[in-house]
Design a protein around this motif. Structure first.
Motif, PDB file in Angstrom:
ATOM      1  N   ARG A 124      -9.198   1.071  20.953  1.00  0.00           N
ATOM      2  CA  ARG A 124      -8.494   0.228  21.918  1.00  0.00           C
ATOM      3  C   ARG A 124      -7.413  -0.613  21.245  1.00  0.00           C
ATOM      4  O   ARG A 124      -6.497  -1.099  21.916  1.00  0.00           O
ATOM      5  N   ARG A 125      -7.499  -0.777  19.920  1.00  0.00           N
ATOM      6  CA  ARG A 125      -6.560  -1.628  19.190  1.00  0.00           C
ATOM      7  C   ARG A 125      -5.657  -0.821  18.248  1.00  0.00           C
ATOM      8  O   ARG A 125      -5.030  -1.398  17.363  1.00  0.00           O
ATOM      9  N   TYR A 126      -5.593   0.480  18.441  1.00  0.00           N
ATOM     10  CA  TYR A 126      -4.857   1.314  17.491  1.00  0.00           C
ATOM     11  C   TYR A 126      -3.395   0.882  17.338  1.00  0.00           C
ATOM     12  O   TYR A 126      -2.865   0.886  16.223  1.00  0.00           O
ATOM     13  N   VAL A 127      -2.724   0.548  18.427  1.00  0.00           N
ATOM     14  CA  VAL A 127      -1.314   0.136  18.316  1.00  0.00           C
ATOM     15  C   VAL A 127      -1.208  -1.139  17.486  1.00  0.00           C
ATOM     16  O   VAL A 127      -0.357  -1.254  16.587  1.00  0.00           O
ATOM     17  N   GLU A 128      -2.087  -2.097  17.739  1.00  0.00           N
ATOM     18  CA  GLU A 128      -2.096  -3.357  16.988  1.00  0.00           C
ATOM     19  C   GLU A 128      -2.385  -3.101  15.508  1.00  0.00           C
ATOM     20  O   GLU A 128      -1.721  -3.666  14.620  1.00  0.00           O
ATOM     21  N   ILE A 129      -3.373  -2.259  15.233  1.00  0.00           N
ATOM     22  CA  ILE A 129      -3.711  -1.936  13.847  1.00  0.00           C
ATOM     23  C   ILE A 129      -2.538  -1.243  13.154  1.00  0.00           C
ATOM     24  O   ILE A 129      -2.197  -1.555  12.004  1.00  0.00           O
ATOM     25  N   TYR A 130      -1.922  -0.310  13.858  1.00  0.00           N
ATOM     26  CA  TYR A 130      -0.777   0.412  13.300  1.00  0.00           C
ATOM     27  C   TYR A 130       0.373  -0.539  12.963  1.00  0.00           C
ATOM     28  O   TYR A 130       0.975  -0.442  11.876  1.00  0.00           O
ATOM     29  N   GLU A 131       0.672  -1.453  13.869  1.00  0.00           N
ATOM     30  CA  GLU A 131       1.780  -2.374  13.624  1.00  0.00           C
ATOM     31  C   GLU A 131       1.506  -3.264  12.421  1.00  0.00           C
ATOM     32  O   GLU A 131       2.406  -3.562  11.632  1.00  0.00           O
ATOM     33  N   MET A 132       0.256  -3.685  12.244  1.00  0.00           N
ATOM     34  CA  MET A 132      -0.098  -4.420  11.021  1.00  0.00           C
ATOM     35  C   MET A 132       0.104  -3.530   9.803  1.00  0.00           C
ATOM     36  O   MET A 132       0.688  -3.961   8.793  1.00  0.00           O
ATOM     37  N   THR A 133      -0.368  -2.298   9.899  1.00  0.00           N
ATOM     38  CA  THR A 133      -0.285  -1.379   8.768  1.00  0.00           C
ATOM     39  C   THR A 133       1.161  -1.164   8.337  1.00  0.00           C
ATOM     40  O   THR A 133       1.462  -1.102   7.139  1.00  0.00           O
ATOM     41  N   MET A 134       2.057  -1.087   9.304  1.00  0.00           N
ATOM     42  CA  MET A 134       3.473  -0.895   8.984  1.00  0.00           C
ATOM     43  C   MET A 134       4.054  -2.047   8.168  1.00  0.00           C
ATOM     44  O   MET A 134       5.029  -1.870   7.439  1.00  0.00           O
ATOM     45  N   THR A 135       3.443  -3.217   8.265  1.00  0.00           N
ATOM     46  CA  THR A 135       3.946  -4.367   7.505  1.00  0.00           C
ATOM     47  C   THR A 135       3.466  -4.359   6.060  1.00  0.00           C
ATOM     48  O   THR A 135       4.038  -5.066   5.222  1.00  0.00           O
ATOM     49  N   VAL A 136       2.421  -3.591   5.752  1.00  0.00           N
ATOM     50  CA  VAL A 136       1.860  -3.629   4.395  1.00  0.00           C
ATOM     51  C   VAL A 136       2.022  -2.308   3.640  1.00  0.00           C
ATOM     52  O   VAL A 136       1.738  -2.252   2.438  1.00  0.00           O
ATOM     53  N   VAL A 137       2.456  -1.258   4.331  1.00  0.00           N
ATOM     54  CA  VAL A 137       2.694   0.025   3.670  1.00  0.00           C
ATOM     55  C   VAL A 137       4.137   0.098   3.182  1.00  0.00           C
ATOM     56  O   VAL A 137       5.068  -0.295   3.895  1.00  0.00           O
TER      57      VAL A 137
ATOM     58  N   PHE B  54       0.816  -1.206   0.000  1.00  0.00           N
ATOM     59  CA  PHE B  54       0.000   0.000   0.000  1.00  0.00           C
ATOM     60  C   PHE B  54       0.855   1.264   0.000  1.00  0.00           C
ATOM     61  O   PHE B  54       1.870   1.355   0.689  1.00  0.00           O
ATOM     62  N   ASP B  55       0.399   2.257  -0.762  1.00  0.00           N
ATOM     63  CA  ASP B  55       1.043   3.566  -0.778  1.00  0.00           C
ATOM     64  C   ASP B  55       0.558   4.442   0.369  1.00  0.00           C
ATOM     65  O   ASP B  55       1.249   5.374   0.784  1.00  0.00           O
ATOM     66  N   MET B  56      -0.642   4.145   0.877  1.00  0.00           N
ATOM     67  CA  MET B  56      -1.262   5.001   1.887  1.00  0.00           C
ATOM     68  C   MET B  56      -2.237   4.162   2.700  1.00  0.00           C
ATOM     69  O   MET B  56      -2.838   3.217   2.184  1.00  0.00           O
ATOM     70  N   ALA B  57      -2.380   4.505   3.983  1.00  0.00           N
ATOM     71  CA  ALA B  57      -3.356   3.841   4.837  1.00  0.00           C
ATOM     72  C   ALA B  57      -4.053   4.868   5.709  1.00  0.00           C
ATOM     73  O   ALA B  57      -3.451   5.872   6.113  1.00  0.00           O
TER      74      ALA B  57
ATOM     75  N   LYS C 294       7.842   1.545   1.997  1.00  0.00           N
ATOM     76  CA  LYS C 294       8.748   2.587   2.462  1.00  0.00           C
ATOM     77  C   LYS C 294       8.445   3.869   1.689  1.00  0.00           C
ATOM     78  O   LYS C 294       8.269   3.841   0.478  1.00  0.00           O
ATOM     79  N   GLY C 295       8.373   4.983   2.411  1.00  0.00           N
ATOM     80  CA  GLY C 295       7.986   6.238   1.794  1.00  0.00           C
ATOM     81  C   GLY C 295       6.497   6.433   1.712  1.00  0.00           C
ATOM     82  O   GLY C 295       6.029   7.489   1.286  1.00  0.00           O
ATOM     83  N   GLY C 296       5.722   5.416   2.139  1.00  0.00           N
ATOM     84  CA  GLY C 296       4.272   5.519   2.131  1.00  0.00           C
ATOM     85  C   GLY C 296       3.766   6.307   3.325  1.00  0.00           C
ATOM     86  O   GLY C 296       4.501   6.610   4.269  1.00  0.00           O
ATOM     87  N   PHE C 297       2.478   6.622   3.283  1.00  0.00           N
ATOM     88  CA  PHE C 297       1.875   7.494   4.295  1.00  0.00           C
ATOM     89  C   PHE C 297       0.784   6.756   5.068  1.00  0.00           C
ATOM     90  O   PHE C 297       0.035   5.965   4.499  1.00  0.00           O
ATOM     91  N   ILE C 298       0.711   7.060   6.358  1.00  0.00           N
ATOM     92  CA  ILE C 298      -0.331   6.524   7.232  1.00  0.00           C
ATOM     93  C   ILE C 298      -1.012   7.707   7.913  1.00  0.00           C
ATOM     94  O   ILE C 298      -0.344   8.598   8.440  1.00  0.00           O
ATOM     95  N   VAL C 299      -2.333   7.722   7.886  1.00  0.00           N
ATOM     96  CA  VAL C 299      -3.118   8.756   8.553  1.00  0.00           C
ATOM     97  C   VAL C 299      -3.980   8.074   9.608  1.00  0.00           C
ATOM     98  O   VAL C 299      -4.667   7.102   9.319  1.00  0.00           O
ATOM     99  N   ALA C 300      -3.918   8.562  10.836  1.00  0.00           N
ATOM    100  CA  ALA C 300      -4.725   8.003  11.921  1.00  0.00           C
ATOM    101  C   ALA C 300      -5.716   9.047  12.409  1.00  0.00           C
ATOM    102  O   ALA C 300      -5.335  10.186  12.697  1.00  0.00           O
ATOM    103  N   ASP C 301      -6.972   8.651  12.526  1.00  0.00           N
ATOM    104  CA  ASP C 301      -8.036   9.567  12.928  1.00  0.00           C
ATOM    105  C   ASP C 301      -8.248   9.522  14.442  1.00  0.00           C
ATOM    106  O   ASP C 301      -7.865   8.553  15.121  1.00  0.00           O
ATOM    107  N   ASN C 302      -8.857  10.581  14.970  1.00  0.00           N
ATOM    108  CA  ASN C 302      -9.328  10.656  16.362  1.00  0.00           C
ATOM    109  C   ASN C 302      -8.205  10.656  17.401  1.00  0.00           C
ATOM    110  O   ASN C 302      -8.402  10.250  18.537  1.00  0.00           O
ATOM    111  N   THR C 303      -7.026  11.129  17.028  1.00  0.00           N
ATOM    112  CA  THR C 303      -5.882  10.998  17.936  1.00  0.00           C
ATOM    113  C   THR C 303      -5.836  12.056  19.039  1.00  0.00           C
ATOM    114  O   THR C 303      -4.959  11.993  19.908  1.00  0.00           O
TER     115      THR C 303
END
Length: 209
Positions: free
Chosen positions: A135-148, A125-128, A150-159
Motif C-alpha cells: 500500500r506504500r510502494y509509491v512512498e517507499i519508492y520516492e524515498m528510495t530515489m533520494t538515497v540511491v 546506495f548503489d542498489m535497493a 545516479k546510475g544505481g539500481f532499484i528492484v521492486a518485488d511483487n509488481t
C-alpha cells in the motif's frame, strides 16, 4: 509448484542449505511464508548483485531475512546490506537467522520504518530492493530515489501480484490498489529506465538515470 518451476530449479544453481532451512522454517513458523523469496528469486537476486557489484544495498521489508541473505551472498568484498523491517514481531524469528548466517558481517538488520530511517543513515546506495507494505510502494519508492545514486539500481518485488493487477475482482483490495498505483507511477517516471520480469510474483528492475 508446477512442472515448469521444478524444471527451472533443476537447471539453475542449487539453493544453499542454510537458505533452504530458512525457507522451510519460514513456511512452518510464520504466517504468509510464501512472502519469502525462495529458490528462483533468491538466485536471481544474488546474480543481480554479482552483475551490478554494489558496495551499498538498501532493502525495505526484511520479513524472515531470506532475500537479505541472498543479496549479501552476492556482494563484492567490503559490500554491505542495510535491511529494514517495520513489523517488530518478526525480530525474534529473523535476527537469529541473519546473525547465524555465513553472511552476518555483511548485513545490518534494523526494526523500523525505512521511509524515515534510511535517509538518516547518510549512505548513498548503489542498489535497493523494495519488498515492504504494498500500500506504500509509491512512498517507499520516492524515498528510495533520494538515497540511491545516479546510475544505481532499484528492484521492486511483487509488481504483478499474482495477476491481481489485471483482475477486476481485486479492484477494491488495498494492496492490489497500491501495486497498481506503483506500476502506473513507474511507467510514467522519466527518472528511471524500467522493465518488469514475470518471475514468480513479478519483479520490476529500474535504473536511476
Amino acid at each position: 509448484m508446477g512442472g515448469l518451476d521444478d524444471y527451472i530449479e533443476e537447471h539453475i544453481d542449487a539453493e544453499p542449505d542454510y537458505l533452504h532451512r530458512l525457507w522451510r522454517a519460514t513456511n512452518l513458523r510464520l504466517l504468509n511464508g510464501r512472502m519469502a523469496s525462495g529458490h528462483q528469486q533468491g538466485r536471481l537476486l544474488r546474480m543481480l548483485v554479482r552483475m551490478i557489484r554494489p558496495q551499498t544495498v538498501l532493502e525495505v521489508g526484511t520479513f524472515s531475512g531470506y532475500s537479505a541473505l541472498c543479496l549479501a551472498e552476492g556482494l563484492p568484498e567490503g559490500g554491505h546490506v542495510w535491511t529494514f523491517e517495520v513489523d517488530d514481531e518478526l525480530e525474534d524469528f529473523t535476527r537469529p537467522w541473519i546473525d547465524g548466517s555465513p553472511w552476518a558481517d555483511r548485513i545490518t538488520f534494523a526494526i523500523g520504518d525505512a521511509v524515515e530511517e534510511a535517509p538518516r543513515l547518510g549512505v548513498a546506495f548503489d542498489m535497493a530492493f523494495i519488498d515492504g507494505d504494498k500500500r506504500r510502494y509509491v512512498e517507499i519508492y520516492e524515498m528510495t530515489m533520494t538515497v540511491v545514486k545516479k546510475g544505481g539500481f532499484i528492484v521492486a518485488d511483487n509488481t504483478l501480484w499474482d495477476g491481481h493487477v489485471v483482475d477486476p475482482a481485486y479492484d477494491h483490495d488495498h494492496q492490489t490498489q497500491g501495486i497498481r498505483r506503483f506500476n502506473d507511477h513507474i511507467a510514467s517516471d522519466g527518472r528511471v529506465e524500467k522493465v518488469i520480469l514475470p518471475l514468480r510474483d513479478g519483479l520490476t528492475l529500474m535504473r536511476k538515470k
